[in-house]
Motif scaffolding. Sequence first.
Motif, PDB file in Angstrom:
ATOM      1  N   MET A 211       0.848  -1.148   0.133  1.00  0.00           N
ATOM      2  CA  MET A 211       0.017   0.082  -0.102  1.00  0.00           C
ATOM      3  C   MET A 211       0.752   1.156   0.114  1.00  0.00           C
ATOM      4  O   MET A 211       1.903   1.195   0.905  1.00  0.00           O
ATOM      5  CB  MET A 211      -0.792  -0.046   1.320  1.00  0.00           C
ATOM      6  CG  MET A 211      -1.947   1.249   1.162  1.00  0.00           C
ATOM      7  SD  MET A 211      -3.358   0.691   0.002  1.00  0.00           S
ATOM      8  CE  MET A 211      -4.433   1.892   0.295  1.00  0.00           C
ATOM      9  N   ILE A 212       0.811   2.136  -0.997  1.00  0.00           N
ATOM     10  CA  ILE A 212       1.381   3.262  -1.000  1.00  0.00           C
ATOM     11  C   ILE A 212       0.912   4.394   0.031  1.00  0.00           C
ATOM     12  O   ILE A 212      -0.268   4.724  -0.230  1.00  0.00           O
ATOM     13  CB  ILE A 212       1.531   3.775  -2.451  1.00  0.00           C
ATOM     14  CG1 ILE A 212       2.123   2.966  -3.527  1.00  0.00           C
ATOM     15  CG2 ILE A 212       2.536   5.072  -2.760  1.00  0.00           C
ATOM     16  CD1 ILE A 212       2.293   3.095  -4.947  1.00  0.00           C
ATOM     17  N   PRO A 213       1.794   4.842   0.653  1.00  0.00           N
ATOM     18  CA  PRO A 213       1.169   6.054   1.755  1.00  0.00           C
ATOM     19  C   PRO A 213       0.653   7.274   0.646  1.00  0.00           C
ATOM     20  O   PRO A 213       1.059   7.522  -0.308  1.00  0.00           O
ATOM     21  CB  PRO A 213       2.310   6.531   2.488  1.00  0.00           C
ATOM     22  CG  PRO A 213       3.233   5.285   2.464  1.00  0.00           C
ATOM     23  CD  PRO A 213       2.979   4.847   1.121  1.00  0.00           C
ATOM     24  N   THR A 214      -0.550   7.974   1.526  1.00  0.00           N
ATOM     25  CA  THR A 214      -1.112   8.860   0.651  1.00  0.00           C
ATOM     26  C   THR A 214      -0.085  10.243   0.853  1.00  0.00           C
ATOM     27  O   THR A 214      -0.440  11.208  -0.155  1.00  0.00           O
ATOM     28  CB  THR A 214      -2.478   9.304   1.355  1.00  0.00           C
ATOM     29  OG1 THR A 214      -2.423   9.603   2.786  1.00  0.00           O
ATOM     30  CG2 THR A 214      -3.280   7.875   1.116  1.00  0.00           C
ATOM     31  N   ASP A 215       0.636  10.332   1.669  1.00  0.00           N
ATOM     32  CA  ASP A 215       1.494  11.546   1.805  1.00  0.00           C
ATOM     33  C   ASP A 215       2.885  11.673   1.130  1.00  0.00           C
ATOM     34  O   ASP A 215       3.720  12.309   1.470  1.00  0.00           O
ATOM     35  CB  ASP A 215       2.088  11.776   3.289  1.00  0.00           C
ATOM     36  CG  ASP A 215       2.506  10.702   3.718  1.00  0.00           C
ATOM     37  OD1 ASP A 215       2.737   9.373   3.366  1.00  0.00           O
ATOM     38  OD2 ASP A 215       3.182  11.063   4.995  1.00  0.00           O
TER      39      ASP A 215
ATOM     40  N   LEU B 250      -1.460   6.842  -7.737  1.00  0.00           N
ATOM     41  CA  LEU B 250      -0.786   6.202  -9.063  1.00  0.00           C
ATOM     42  C   LEU B 250      -1.386   4.583  -8.707  1.00  0.00           C
ATOM     43  O   LEU B 250      -1.311   4.216  -7.798  1.00  0.00           O
ATOM     44  CB  LEU B 250       0.494   6.020  -9.420  1.00  0.00           C
ATOM     45  CG  LEU B 250       1.258   7.601  -9.559  1.00  0.00           C
ATOM     46  CD1 LEU B 250       2.669   7.293  -9.567  1.00  0.00           C
ATOM     47  CD2 LEU B 250       0.824   7.977 -10.856  1.00  0.00           C
ATOM     48  N   GLU B 251      -1.765   4.131  -9.758  1.00  0.00           N
ATOM     49  CA  GLU B 251      -2.275   2.611  -9.909  1.00  0.00           C
ATOM     50  C   GLU B 251      -1.425   1.652 -10.028  1.00  0.00           C
ATOM     51  O   GLU B 251      -0.416   1.512 -10.792  1.00  0.00           O
ATOM     52  CB  GLU B 251      -3.133   2.559 -11.073  1.00  0.00           C
ATOM     53  CG  GLU B 251      -3.932   1.111 -11.231  1.00  0.00           C
ATOM     54  CD  GLU B 251      -4.914   1.124 -12.168  1.00  0.00           C
ATOM     55  OE1 GLU B 251      -5.498  -0.078 -12.538  1.00  0.00           O
ATOM     56  OE2 GLU B 251      -5.257   2.025 -12.854  1.00  0.00           O
TER      57      GLU B 251
ATOM     58  N   MET C  69      10.721   4.250   1.717  1.00  0.00           N
ATOM     59  CA  MET C  69      10.206   5.107   0.809  1.00  0.00           C
ATOM     60  C   MET C  69      10.600   6.616   1.322  1.00  0.00           C
ATOM     61  O   MET C  69      10.842   7.389   0.507  1.00  0.00           O
ATOM     62  CB  MET C  69       8.567   5.100   0.834  1.00  0.00           C
ATOM     63  CG  MET C  69       8.246   5.541  -0.542  1.00  0.00           C
ATOM     64  SD  MET C  69       6.329   5.292  -0.726  1.00  0.00           S
ATOM     65  CE  MET C  69       6.075   3.553  -1.002  1.00  0.00           C
ATOM     66  N   GLU C  70      10.614   6.851   2.432  1.00  0.00           N
ATOM     67  CA  GLU C  70      10.824   8.260   2.795  1.00  0.00           C
ATOM     68  C   GLU C  70      12.256   8.770   2.510  1.00  0.00           C
ATOM     69  O   GLU C  70      12.501   9.816   1.876  1.00  0.00           O
ATOM     70  CB  GLU C  70      10.774   8.525   4.361  1.00  0.00           C
ATOM     71  CG  GLU C  70      10.955  10.064   4.837  1.00  0.00           C
ATOM     72  CD  GLU C  70      10.697  10.262   6.632  1.00  0.00           C
ATOM     73  OE1 GLU C  70      11.006  10.968   6.918  1.00  0.00           O
ATOM     74  OE2 GLU C  70      10.355   8.912   7.029  1.00  0.00           O
ATOM     75  N   LEU C  71      13.355   7.913   2.604  1.00  0.00           N
ATOM     76  CA  LEU C  71      14.497   7.967   2.318  1.00  0.00           C
ATOM     77  C   LEU C  71      14.709   8.155   0.644  1.00  0.00           C
ATOM     78  O   LEU C  71      15.297   9.093   0.215  1.00  0.00           O
ATOM     79  CB  LEU C  71      15.597   7.124   2.756  1.00  0.00           C
ATOM     80  CG  LEU C  71      16.929   7.099   2.389  1.00  0.00           C
ATOM     81  CD1 LEU C  71      17.710   8.668   2.906  1.00  0.00           C
ATOM     82  CD2 LEU C  71      17.977   6.088   3.001  1.00  0.00           C
TER      83      LEU C  71
END
Length: 324
Positions: free
Chosen positions: A1-5, A11-12, A84-86
């Motif tokens: 699940m890709i975070p919303t922020d 993106l799909e 993902m944040e980095l």
Amino acid sequence: MIPTDTPWSGLEAGKTDTRRVGAAARWNWFWAVMPRADVCLLLQLTDLPKPVPDLPKLKNLEIRFQTLPGGPILYIRLKDNAQMELFETLCRDVMAAGELAETEAEALERAIGRTFRWHYLLRGGKLEVLSEEAQKGLIGEIEVLKLLIANLGPKPALTAWTGPSGAPKDFELKADCIEVKARRGASQPFVKITNEHQLADVPDRRLWLAVLAVDKVQQPHGKTLTEHVAEVTDLLERTEPSTIMDWDLHLADVGYDCLHDYSAWRWIVSAPVFHTISEGFPRISAPVPLGVSTVSYSLALSACAPFRTDWADVQANLIEEVQP
């Protein structure tokens, strides 16, 4: 699940889905999600570079060129979405470097160069500023590098700069090697030789010792390490932009990062004094007795005086290297 922020939200997953980074961007950057829901940064290209440059290899990233129906791309894919944040920070930094370019080819070179810098940091590079001694040493090598750039051109000069990679000599050319030593001008007239290989003969090559005085001064005098680096960067951008990546990689190898603050130190540097390392030069060189290694010693410059020469002599030999 890709975070919303994150820039990839919306993106799909399950197919390659992209979104242009922004209309204001000079180059064609896209946020993307790959079929396995891996997030990516894409740079759409008009043509693939020839030859295709080497790309860094990182444990949790895939960095590749690919040709799609719409044309070639460079993509950087995150394999572990827990980072993902980095990864977003890396992507924005890579884009910022590429956006400074005037051409697409230069944008690609800058993007790859910045990715190599992350490669260096993520494999354990230095996150703190260089020590005063390391700053002095780097400034000394940069001064000699500038002489070589002026006489050989940027690419041969940067290729010859082998010190950052851990080679025995600071500069290694086809027929010449140069070892560089930076010292404090007011200190005792000695230089520190850190191992037995630094002044050891190299078969079929001349060997030179360059000594520079690098002194810390107060504002408004002198220049910071950042300013010394910027001078060479500006020179390369004006004369041969394709060498910027090599320059960045050399700096990364010595632990320099342009984001570090070097404003607390200002330096003045003298012109290098050259010496011919030949028969009778005072030194301890390899091979040393069995069981002895990493021999360091202080070399008195007074003992080197009979071997002192000038840049014109060194220059005459270097010019022979580039003549057909």
